[in-house]
Design a protein around this motif. Structure first.
Motif, mmCIF file in Angstrom:
data_model
loop_
_atom_site.group_PDB
_atom_site.id
_atom_site.type_symbol
_atom_site.label_atom_id
_atom_site.label_comp_id
_atom_site.label_asym_id
_atom_site.label_seq_id
_atom_site.Cartn_x
_atom_site.Cartn_y
_atom_site.Cartn_z
ATOM 1 N N PHE A 187 0.842 -1.195 0.000
ATOM 2 C CA PHE A 187 0.000 0.000 0.000
ATOM 3 C C PHE A 187 0.880 1.249 0.000
ATOM 4 N N THR A 188 0.395 2.281 -0.666
ATOM 5 C CA THR A 188 1.046 3.591 -0.632
ATOM 6 C C THR A 188 0.322 4.458 0.391
ATOM 7 N N ILE A 189 1.067 4.991 1.358
ATOM 8 C CA ILE A 189 0.479 5.904 2.347
ATOM 9 C C ILE A 189 0.642 7.330 1.834
ATOM 10 N N GLU A 190 -0.476 8.071 1.835
ATOM 11 C CA GLU A 190 -0.465 9.451 1.347
ATOM 12 C C GLU A 190 -1.031 10.385 2.416
ATOM 13 N N ASP A 191 -0.673 11.661 2.310
ATOM 14 C CA ASP A 191 -1.202 12.642 3.270
ATOM 15 C C ASP A 191 -2.539 13.200 2.782
ATOM 16 N N GLU A 192 -3.021 14.265 3.425
ATOM 17 C CA GLU A 192 -4.355 14.792 3.101
ATOM 18 C C GLU A 192 -4.427 15.415 1.712
ATOM 19 N N GLU A 193 -3.264 15.786 1.131
ATOM 20 C CA GLU A 193 -3.242 16.322 -0.238
ATOM 21 C C GLU A 193 -2.803 15.256 -1.239
ATOM 22 N N LEU A 194 -2.776 14.013 -0.788
ATOM 23 C CA LEU A 194 -2.378 12.852 -1.591
ATOM 24 C C LEU A 194 -0.912 12.892 -2.012
ATOM 25 N N SER A 195 -0.084 13.574 -1.224
ATOM 26 C CA SER A 195 1.367 13.511 -1.431
ATOM 27 C C SER A 195 1.884 12.218 -0.816
ATOM 28 N N HIS A 196 2.853 11.627 -1.479
ATOM 29 C CA HIS A 196 3.381 10.324 -1.064
ATOM 30 C C HIS A 196 4.168 10.441 0.244
ATOM 31 N N LEU A 197 3.813 9.620 1.232
ATOM 32 C CA LEU A 197 4.528 9.598 2.516
ATOM 33 C C LEU A 197 5.369 8.340 2.688
ATOM 34 N N GLY A 198 4.920 7.239 2.126
ATOM 35 C CA GLY A 198 5.670 6.008 2.317
ATOM 36 C C GLY A 198 4.906 4.803 1.803
ATOM 37 N N SER A 199 5.417 3.626 2.147
ATOM 38 C CA SER A 199 4.797 2.367 1.721
ATOM 39 C C SER A 199 4.652 1.459 2.928
ATOM 40 N N ALA A 200 3.666 0.565 2.865
ATOM 41 C CA ALA A 200 3.395 -0.304 4.021
ATOM 42 C C ALA A 200 2.697 -1.578 3.580
ATOM 43 N N ILE A 201 2.684 -2.531 4.495
ATOM 44 C CA ILE A 201 1.955 -3.782 4.312
ATOM 45 C C ILE A 201 0.849 -3.834 5.372
ATOM 46 N N PHE A 202 -0.399 -3.950 4.902
ATOM 47 C CA PHE A 202 -1.570 -4.083 5.777
ATOM 48 C C PHE A 202 -2.308 -5.369 5.387
ATOM 49 N N PRO A 203 -1.914 -6.507 5.964
ATOM 50 C CA PRO A 203 -2.457 -7.789 5.490
ATOM 51 C C PRO A 203 -3.974 -7.892 5.480
ATOM 52 N N ASP A 204 -4.623 -7.497 6.582
ATOM 53 C CA ASP A 204 -6.086 -7.644 6.638
ATOM 54 C C ASP A 204 -6.791 -6.752 5.611
ATOM 55 N N VAL A 205 -6.212 -5.580 5.344
ATOM 56 C CA VAL A 205 -6.797 -4.669 4.352
ATOM 57 C C VAL A 205 -6.602 -5.243 2.937
ATOM 58 N N ALA A 206 -5.484 -5.952 2.743
ATOM 59 C CA ALA A 206 -5.190 -6.545 1.426
ATOM 60 C C ALA A 206 -6.178 -7.644 1.059
ATOM 61 N N LEU A 207 -6.959 -8.102 2.012
ATOM 62 C CA LEU A 207 -7.955 -9.147 1.752
ATOM 63 C C LEU A 207 -9.100 -8.637 0.872
ATOM 64 N N MET A 208 -9.345 -7.326 0.871
ATOM 65 C CA MET A 208 -10.456 -6.774 0.099
ATOM 66 C C MET A 208 -10.190 -6.874 -1.399
ATOM 67 N N ASN A 209 -11.202 -7.254 -2.146
ATOM 68 C CA ASN A 209 -11.115 -7.262 -3.599
ATOM 69 C C ASN A 209 -11.414 -5.874 -4.149
ATOM 70 N N HIS A 210 -11.109 -5.705 -5.450
ATOM 71 C CA HIS A 210 -11.272 -4.410 -6.116
ATOM 72 C C HIS A 210 -12.624 -4.270 -6.794
ATOM 73 N N SER A 211 -13.138 -3.033 -6.793
ATOM 74 C CA SER A 211 -14.248 -2.660 -7.660
ATOM 75 C C SER A 211 -14.072 -1.198 -8.041
ATOM 76 N N CYS A 212 -14.480 -0.850 -9.266
ATOM 77 C CA CYS A 212 -14.473 0.558 -9.677
ATOM 78 C C CYS A 212 -15.697 1.288 -9.113
ATOM 79 N N CYS A 213 -16.579 0.529 -8.434
ATOM 80 C CA CYS A 213 -17.711 1.102 -7.675
ATOM 81 C C CYS A 213 -17.532 0.685 -6.217
ATOM 82 N N PRO A 214 -16.487 1.167 -5.541
ATOM 83 C CA PRO A 214 -16.186 0.668 -4.193
ATOM 84 C C PRO A 214 -17.242 1.074 -3.174
ATOM 85 N N ASN A 215 -17.383 0.253 -2.123
ATOM 86 C CA ASN A 215 -18.292 0.635 -1.033
ATOM 87 C C ASN A 215 -17.534 1.054 0.226
#
Length: 436
Positions: A187-215
């Motif tokens: 995952f890319t971590i960004e600030d409130e203006e979407l500037s790049h802050l860093g990278s991370a691994i969030f295993p439980d969050v990675a479980l979610m699948n993708h949709s272009c209509c996210p909920n």
């Protein structure tokens, strides 16, 4: 084998999603803005350019951070943050001293080094892996082409080069798998203006699948990922986030998904392509451009976007602005200003103006962008919130308080749903309003 209960977390559960593999499903109703999941980073790395303004340990943004006494390049809030980060920072501290200016592993390499160290010191499941463990990540190894395999081998060489003293390495085949897993699940971590802050691994969050209509939407509080509902979710409904920028038309989105994640999306928006005509709006002329002219201009737009992406690494701000202006002039003969390819280059031009502190120029581009953004992006989009925020701050800097207050309040309204009302970013923006 894990018990069924172990695959549940609060109002969520892991399940087999038809045609998608593992997924995350709601076991209860969630209202808009409600928090579904919090996940601390398994590992995280602060991007090098933010050192000194953010804590290397917790990513907090503050002044007066303390330097690491050894390398003088990592900064921390206090002794507690430094001690907590030491098991990870020690992988880099001596190496940064040894290599000096020549220390430049990529964030992917830095992240992978930390995973290897963490797996050795914490072989048991962590608080980040209550639903999914890092070792269970999908790698899509069988789908890697020769170019991607070569890039992974380059990363492995960099890992050995910069981290040889502090890591016990698995064999090359296992490292290929691990890098492939990081590439698909990082995952890319960004600030409130979407500037790049860093990278991370969030295993439980990675479980979610993708949709272009996210909920749901994923935001960050330091190195904690938070998942909130952006529309009402009913029990039994699958939880979908978006892996990509949703501004672009269906073909572009799916090209990106196939290249980075090895699948095509079959969500409602990709199936119906209902937003594509709006996103690719053509100039209303007495003599409208032919289908072939439009197709050629779309091809040109995609090429210039790629050209600009590469040019950012070596061209000057004035040269970059020229690329933006020339491409906007050329595309403007066929595309409306609300066309997403026009918006993309306007956004890049705005970024260059902000970099050289041309506030009027940045404001001019931002004013053209915001309305189409609000139309093209889903509700509670971080892209729309960050644009309102940038506009608000620009108005304030240019002494237009009325417009500034209005824009900042628009940003807050979106962020209170996406980030939660108690997020530090929202407190900071409210303080900006009080100070002005």
């Amino acid at each position: 084998m894990r018990s069924e209960a172990a695959a549940q977390l609060g109002g969520l559960e892991m399940f087999a999603s038809a045609g998608k593999g593992r997924g995350l499903r709601a076991r209860q109703r969630f209202a808009v803005g409600e928090l579904l999941l919090s996940c601390p980073a398994y590992v995280a790395v602060l991007t090098v350019s933010e050192r000194g303004s953010h804590c290397d340990g917790c990513f907090a943004r503050k002044e007066g951070l303390s330097k690491c006494g050894r390398c003088k390049q990592a900064f921390y809030c206090n002794v507690e943050c430094q001690k907590e980060d030491w098991p990870m920072h020690k992988l880099e501290c001596a190496s940064m001293c040894t290599f000096g200016q020549n220390w430049h592993p990529s964030e992917t390499v830095r992240l992978t080094a930390r995973i290897l160290a963490k797996q050795k010191t914490h072989p048991e499941r962590t608080q980040s892996e209550r639903l999914l463990a890092v070792k269970e990540f999908e790698s899509h190894l069988d789908k890697l082409d020769n170019e991607k395999r070569e890039l992974i081998q380059n990363d492995i060489a960099a890992l050995h080069h910069f981290y040889s003293k502090h890591l016990d390495y698995p064999d090359n085949a296992a490292l290929v798998v691990l890098f492939a897993q990081v590439n698909c699940n990082g995952f890319t971590i960004e600030d409130e203006e979407l500037s790049h802050l860093g990278s991370a691994i969030f295993p439980d969050v990675a479980l979610m699948n993708h949709s272009c209509c996210p909920n749901v939407i994923v935001t960050y509080k330091g190195t904690l990922a938070e998942v909130r509902a952006v529309r009402e979710i009913e029990p039994g409904e699958e939880i979908f986030s978006s892996y990509i920028d949703l501004l672009y038309p269906t073909e572009d989105r799916n090209d990106r998904l196939r290249d980075s994640y090895f699948f095509s999306c079959d969500c409602r928006e990709c199936t119906t392509k209902e937003k594509d005509k709006q996103k690719l709006e053509i100039c209303k002329l007495n003599d409208p451009p032919s289908a072939e002219t439009v197709k050629d201009m779309i091809r040109y737009a995609r090429n210039v976007i790629e050209e600009f992406r590469r040019a950012k690494h070596y061209k000057s701000p004035s040269e970059l602005l020229e690329i933006c202006e020339l491409s906007l002039d050329k595309m403007g003969a066929v595309f409306e200003d609300s066309n997403v390819y026009m918006l993309h280059m306007m956004y890049q031009a705005m970024g260059v103006c902000l970099y050289v502190q041309d506030w009027e120029g940045a404001l001019c581009y931002g004013q053209k962008i915001i309305r189409p953004y609000s139309k093209h992006y889903p509700s509670y989009s971080l892209n729309v919130a960050s644009m309102w925020l940038k506009l608000g701050r620009l108005y304030m800097a240019l002494k237009n308080r009325t417009a500034g207050v209005k824009a900042l309040k628009r940003a807050i309204a979106i962020m209170e749903v996406a980030h939660g009302k108690d997020h530090p970013y929202i407190s900071e923006i409210k303080k900006e309003l009080e100070d002005h």
